[in-house]
Design a protein around this motif. Structure first.
Motif, mmCIF file in Angstrom:
data_model
loop_
_atom_site.group_PDB
_atom_site.id
_atom_site.type_symbol
_atom_site.label_atom_id
_atom_site.label_comp_id
_atom_site.label_asym_id
_atom_site.label_seq_id
_atom_site.Cartn_x
_atom_site.Cartn_y
_atom_site.Cartn_z
ATOM 1 N N ASN A 57 0.820 -1.213 0.000
ATOM 2 C CA ASN A 57 0.000 0.000 0.000
ATOM 3 C C ASN A 57 0.852 1.261 0.000
ATOM 4 O O ASN A 57 0.528 2.238 -0.692
ATOM 5 C CB ASN A 57 -0.930 -0.002 1.214
ATOM 6 C CG ASN A 57 -2.227 -0.749 0.976
ATOM 7 O OD1 ASN A 57 -3.220 -0.166 0.534
ATOM 8 N ND2 ASN A 57 -2.219 -2.045 1.249
ATOM 9 N N LEU A 58 1.945 1.263 0.762
ATOM 10 C CA LEU A 58 2.828 2.423 0.783
ATOM 11 C C LEU A 58 3.469 2.660 -0.581
ATOM 12 O O LEU A 58 3.564 3.803 -1.057
ATOM 13 C CB LEU A 58 3.916 2.242 1.848
ATOM 14 C CG LEU A 58 3.453 2.324 3.308
ATOM 15 C CD1 LEU A 58 4.552 1.844 4.250
ATOM 16 C CD2 LEU A 58 3.033 3.746 3.658
ATOM 17 N N GLU A 59 3.885 1.574 -1.230
ATOM 18 C CA GLU A 59 4.517 1.705 -2.550
ATOM 19 C C GLU A 59 3.490 2.071 -3.607
ATOM 20 O O GLU A 59 3.806 2.839 -4.530
ATOM 21 C CB GLU A 59 5.230 0.395 -2.892
ATOM 22 C CG GLU A 59 6.442 0.140 -2.004
ATOM 23 C CD GLU A 59 7.127 -1.189 -2.265
ATOM 24 O OE1 GLU A 59 8.285 -1.366 -1.833
ATOM 25 O OE2 GLU A 59 6.503 -2.067 -2.910
ATOM 26 N N ARG A 60 2.285 1.591 -3.481
ATOM 27 C CA ARG A 60 1.236 1.944 -4.451
ATOM 28 C C ARG A 60 0.901 3.428 -4.367
ATOM 29 O O ARG A 60 0.641 4.083 -5.392
ATOM 30 C CB ARG A 60 -0.015 1.105 -4.177
ATOM 31 C CG ARG A 60 -1.200 1.414 -5.117
ATOM 32 C CD ARG A 60 -2.379 0.516 -4.821
ATOM 33 N NE ARG A 60 -2.775 0.564 -3.425
ATOM 34 C CZ ARG A 60 -3.515 1.530 -2.907
ATOM 35 N NH1 ARG A 60 -3.930 2.549 -3.654
ATOM 36 N NH2 ARG A 60 -3.841 1.498 -1.632
ATOM 37 N N LEU A 61 0.937 3.978 -3.151
ATOM 38 C CA LEU A 61 0.667 5.401 -2.952
ATOM 39 C C LEU A 61 1.828 6.289 -3.387
ATOM 40 O O LEU A 61 1.672 7.506 -3.511
ATOM 41 C CB LEU A 61 0.354 5.673 -1.476
ATOM 42 C CG LEU A 61 -0.966 5.108 -0.931
ATOM 43 C CD1 LEU A 61 -0.982 5.191 0.589
ATOM 44 C CD2 LEU A 61 -2.155 5.859 -1.518
ATOM 45 N N GLY A 62 2.976 5.671 -3.610
ATOM 46 C CA GLY A 62 4.159 6.452 -3.959
ATOM 47 C C GLY A 62 4.729 7.187 -2.767
ATOM 48 O O GLY A 62 5.307 8.285 -2.912
ATOM 49 N N THR A 63 4.610 6.613 -1.591
ATOM 50 C CA THR A 63 5.115 7.250 -0.376
ATOM 51 C C THR A 63 6.629 7.417 -0.458
ATOM 52 O O THR A 63 7.344 6.450 -0.753
ATOM 53 C CB THR A 63 4.762 6.403 0.859
ATOM 54 O OG1 THR A 63 3.353 6.113 0.832
ATOM 55 C CG2 THR A 63 5.114 7.139 2.139
ATOM 56 N N PRO A 64 7.129 8.635 -0.235
ATOM 57 C CA PRO A 64 8.577 8.870 -0.335
ATOM 58 C C PRO A 64 9.368 7.934 0.565
ATOM 59 O O PRO A 64 8.974 7.657 1.701
ATOM 60 C CB PRO A 64 8.719 10.331 0.126
ATOM 61 C CG PRO A 64 7.395 10.948 -0.155
ATOM 62 C CD PRO A 64 6.386 9.869 0.073
ATOM 63 N N GLY A 65 10.490 7.444 0.054
ATOM 64 C CA GLY A 65 11.354 6.571 0.833
ATOM 65 C C GLY A 65 11.323 5.136 0.336
ATOM 66 O O GLY A 65 10.521 4.760 -0.520
ATOM 67 N N ASP A 66 12.207 4.358 0.893
ATOM 68 C CA ASP A 66 12.312 2.932 0.577
ATOM 69 C C ASP A 66 11.654 2.146 1.702
ATOM 70 O O ASP A 66 12.054 2.265 2.870
ATOM 71 C CB ASP A 66 13.789 2.549 0.447
ATOM 72 C CG ASP A 66 13.985 1.113 -0.011
ATOM 73 O OD1 ASP A 66 13.019 0.337 0.038
ATOM 74 O OD2 ASP A 66 15.117 0.774 -0.404
ATOM 75 N N GLU B 57 -5.081 -0.056 4.677
ATOM 76 C CA GLU B 57 -5.097 1.045 3.707
ATOM 77 C C GLU B 57 -5.120 2.390 4.424
ATOM 78 O O GLU B 57 -4.412 3.330 4.027
ATOM 79 C CB GLU B 57 -6.311 0.919 2.781
ATOM 80 C CG GLU B 57 -6.338 1.957 1.675
ATOM 81 C CD GLU B 57 -7.502 1.779 0.712
ATOM 82 O OE1 GLU B 57 -7.660 2.636 -0.193
ATOM 83 O OE2 GLU B 57 -8.249 0.793 0.857
ATOM 84 N N TYR B 58 -5.904 2.485 5.507
ATOM 85 C CA TYR B 58 -5.962 3.728 6.276
ATOM 86 C C TYR B 58 -4.613 4.025 6.925
ATOM 87 O O TYR B 58 -4.150 5.164 6.920
ATOM 88 C CB TYR B 58 -7.054 3.640 7.339
ATOM 89 C CG TYR B 58 -7.112 4.859 8.227
ATOM 90 C CD1 TYR B 58 -7.638 6.063 7.753
ATOM 91 C CD2 TYR B 58 -6.623 4.828 9.534
ATOM 92 C CE1 TYR B 58 -7.677 7.200 8.561
ATOM 93 C CE2 TYR B 58 -6.652 5.945 10.343
ATOM 94 C CZ TYR B 58 -7.181 7.135 9.846
ATOM 95 O OH TYR B 58 -7.214 8.261 10.635
ATOM 96 N N VAL B 59 -3.981 3.005 7.475
ATOM 97 C CA VAL B 59 -2.659 3.198 8.094
ATOM 98 C C VAL B 59 -1.653 3.679 7.052
ATOM 99 O O VAL B 59 -0.879 4.609 7.294
ATOM 100 C CB VAL B 59 -2.172 1.896 8.757
ATOM 101 C CG1 VAL B 59 -0.722 2.032 9.221
ATOM 102 C CG2 VAL B 59 -3.058 1.530 9.941
ATOM 103 N N ALA B 60 -1.654 3.053 5.872
ATOM 104 C CA ALA B 60 -0.718 3.437 4.813
ATOM 105 C C ALA B 60 -0.966 4.883 4.369
ATOM 106 O O ALA B 60 -0.011 5.650 4.172
ATOM 107 C CB ALA B 60 -0.853 2.486 3.628
ATOM 108 N N LYS B 61 -2.227 5.268 4.205
ATOM 109 C CA LYS B 61 -2.546 6.645 3.805
ATOM 110 C C LYS B 61 -2.111 7.635 4.892
ATOM 111 O O LYS B 61 -1.668 8.751 4.584
ATOM 112 C CB LYS B 61 -4.041 6.784 3.528
ATOM 113 C CG LYS B 61 -4.489 6.115 2.224
ATOM 114 C CD LYS B 61 -5.976 6.300 1.989
ATOM 115 C CE LYS B 61 -6.394 5.694 0.649
ATOM 116 N NZ LYS B 61 -7.854 5.827 0.414
ATOM 117 N N SER B 62 -2.243 7.233 6.157
ATOM 118 C CA SER B 62 -1.823 8.094 7.264
ATOM 119 C C SER B 62 -0.313 8.293 7.247
ATOM 120 O O SER B 62 0.188 9.406 7.451
ATOM 121 C CB SER B 62 -2.266 7.486 8.601
ATOM 122 O OG SER B 62 -3.667 7.339 8.654
#
Length: 426
Positions: free
Chosen positions: A351-360, A409-414
């Motif tokens: 979910n983090l990678e799908r959102l494009g969250t900065p970082g590895d 999903e909510y945690v990843a978006k947060s």
């Protein structure tokens, strides 16, 4: 004295100024993980998430009593031979023997030579305290080392047990989000001879980052060269990977290399017996003739501490470990728990990678066990709590057990919003 005199005395006591011998007692700081749990329970936000408490949860976010525990409890309740008499000071012998064999393996030479034994204690914390007090008061050890970071209670337990000084050894590399093995080895090389080194046997708390087998060999080599004393903390055997033998490999490795050592075992996580306080202190000596001496001193320490341990939880563990069918069922139970956590790690990373969250975010799946060191800093962790009602520790540690298919999903978006809005200024 007449009744009127009693009334006068009562009035005098009530009218006297309020005095207390506790006037100088300061208010201590709250224990963060329990404070987070309290705040979570008081929060009315519908999408709140508890990632602070270190306890297993089902996919529905509910506590789980292991089926084998239910079976064992029913069998024990129906056994009219059992009574509520005191256990020996060193605890239930069948439990301690079974726990020690589970940790070391039945074919370990320390067991075959009768150089290893167990002492039932009050869960992992109590096992640490008994072992630490023995080392400080009987062996006169003064310095202990703990990883940076570590479970915060390690420092409190060893200091209260009588150690004079606690020192850190480097462990976590924030840049690589992995083990700083070179820093760890250097700090161990500089440790004074005889220092006690606290080692997490598997599923390091809080980072979830463990040394590889090759790295454990290097750690053992340095510790043997410097004559350092290993004190393992084994809170997650079987719970980490689902494999009892794999999770005990580090302790067995040290035992096979001829180390004398202590290991504090907890059955809170892998049996789900959190409030039963079931623990075992495994002791390995090189000279079997010294076993009675060491046991006698441990007996005196425990006698002056809590006298003897409770029986219920220990009987549950002993019953399961001594029954082949239940033992096999229990191994399936811990595979169920460890598999769910591994799946949640993958879902969170996806979910983090799908959102494009900065970082590895590869470290989420590379880590193991109940906890993940996310890499979020103090300000970011506070933002997760205050803005998103995702309760976690300021260090960035989260309990993977609190993540479910319905909230991941909510945690990843947060996390995504937090990383983008709260820059790393610390």
């Amino acid at each position: 004295m007449e009744n009127t005199d009693y009334k006068k005395l009562h009035y005098t006591l009530e009218a006297a100024p309020t005095m207390s011998q506790f006037e100088d007692v300061e208010l201590g700081p709250p224990i963060e993980v329990f404070l987070m749990n309290k705040l979570y329970n008081e929060d009315s936000f519908p999408n709140k998430v508890n990632l602070g408490v270190g306890a297993y949860r089902t996919n529905e976010g509910k506590p789980w009593v292991l089926p084998v525990v239910r079976i064992a409890e029913q069998a024990l309740a129906n056994d009219e031979i059992l009574n509520k008499e005191y256990l020996p000071v060193l605890g239930l012998e069948t439990f301690a023997v079974a726990a020690t064999k589970m940790l070391l393996g039945v074919d370990n030479m320390a067991i075959i030579d009768n150089r290893a034994f167990g002492v039932q204690c009050l869960s992992g914390t109590g096992s640490l305290r008994v072992g630490a007090e023995f080392l400080a008061k009987v062996l006169g050890r003064k310095i202990f080392y703990y990883s940076n970071p570590t479970w915060e209670n390690h420092k409190l337990v060893f200091k209260n047990a009588g150690f004079e000084e606690g020192r850190e050894y480097r462990y976590w590399c924030s840049k690589s989000r992995g083990l700083d093995i070179n820093g760890m080895l250097e700090d161990l090389r500089n440790a004074p001879e005889g220092s006690v080194i606290i080692l997490h046997s598997c599923a390091h708390n809080p980072t979830g980052c463990d040394p590889s087998p090759e790295q454990w060999d290097k750690i053992a080599e340095v510790m043997k060269e410097r004559r350092l004393f290993p004190f393992f903390d084994s809170a997650y055997q079987g719970f980490a990977s689902g494999d009892l033998d794999k999770d005990a490999a580090a302790v067995r490795n040290f035992a096979n290399k001829g180390f004398e050592l202590f290991c504090a075992q907890s059955f809170a996580k892998n049996f789900g017996l959190y409030n039963e306080r079931v623990g075992n202190l495994t002791v390995i000596l090189n000279n079997v003739d010294l076993v009675p001496n060491v046991k006698s001193q441990l007996t005196l320490l425990i006698r002056g501490m809590y006298s003897n341990p409770p029986s219920h939880g220990a009987r549950i563990v002993s019953y399961v470990l001594s029954n082949k069918d239940l033992y096999d069922q229990w191994r399936e139970n811990i595979r169920t728990m460890s598999s769910r956590i591994i799946q949640m790690r993958q879902l969170l990373r996806d979910n983090l990678e799908r959102l494009g969250t900065p970082g590895d975010w590869r470290h989420i799946t590379q880590q193991i066990g109940m906890f993940s060191y996310t890499g979020l800093n103090v300000l970011q962790s506070e933002n997760m709590v205050k803005k998103h009602h995702v309760y976690m520790l300021k260090s960035g540690r989260i309990s993977m057990c609190g993540i479910t298919p319905s909230n991941v999903e909510y945690v990843a978006k947060s996390i995504h919003e937090t990383v983008n809005s709260v820059t790393n200024k610390l």
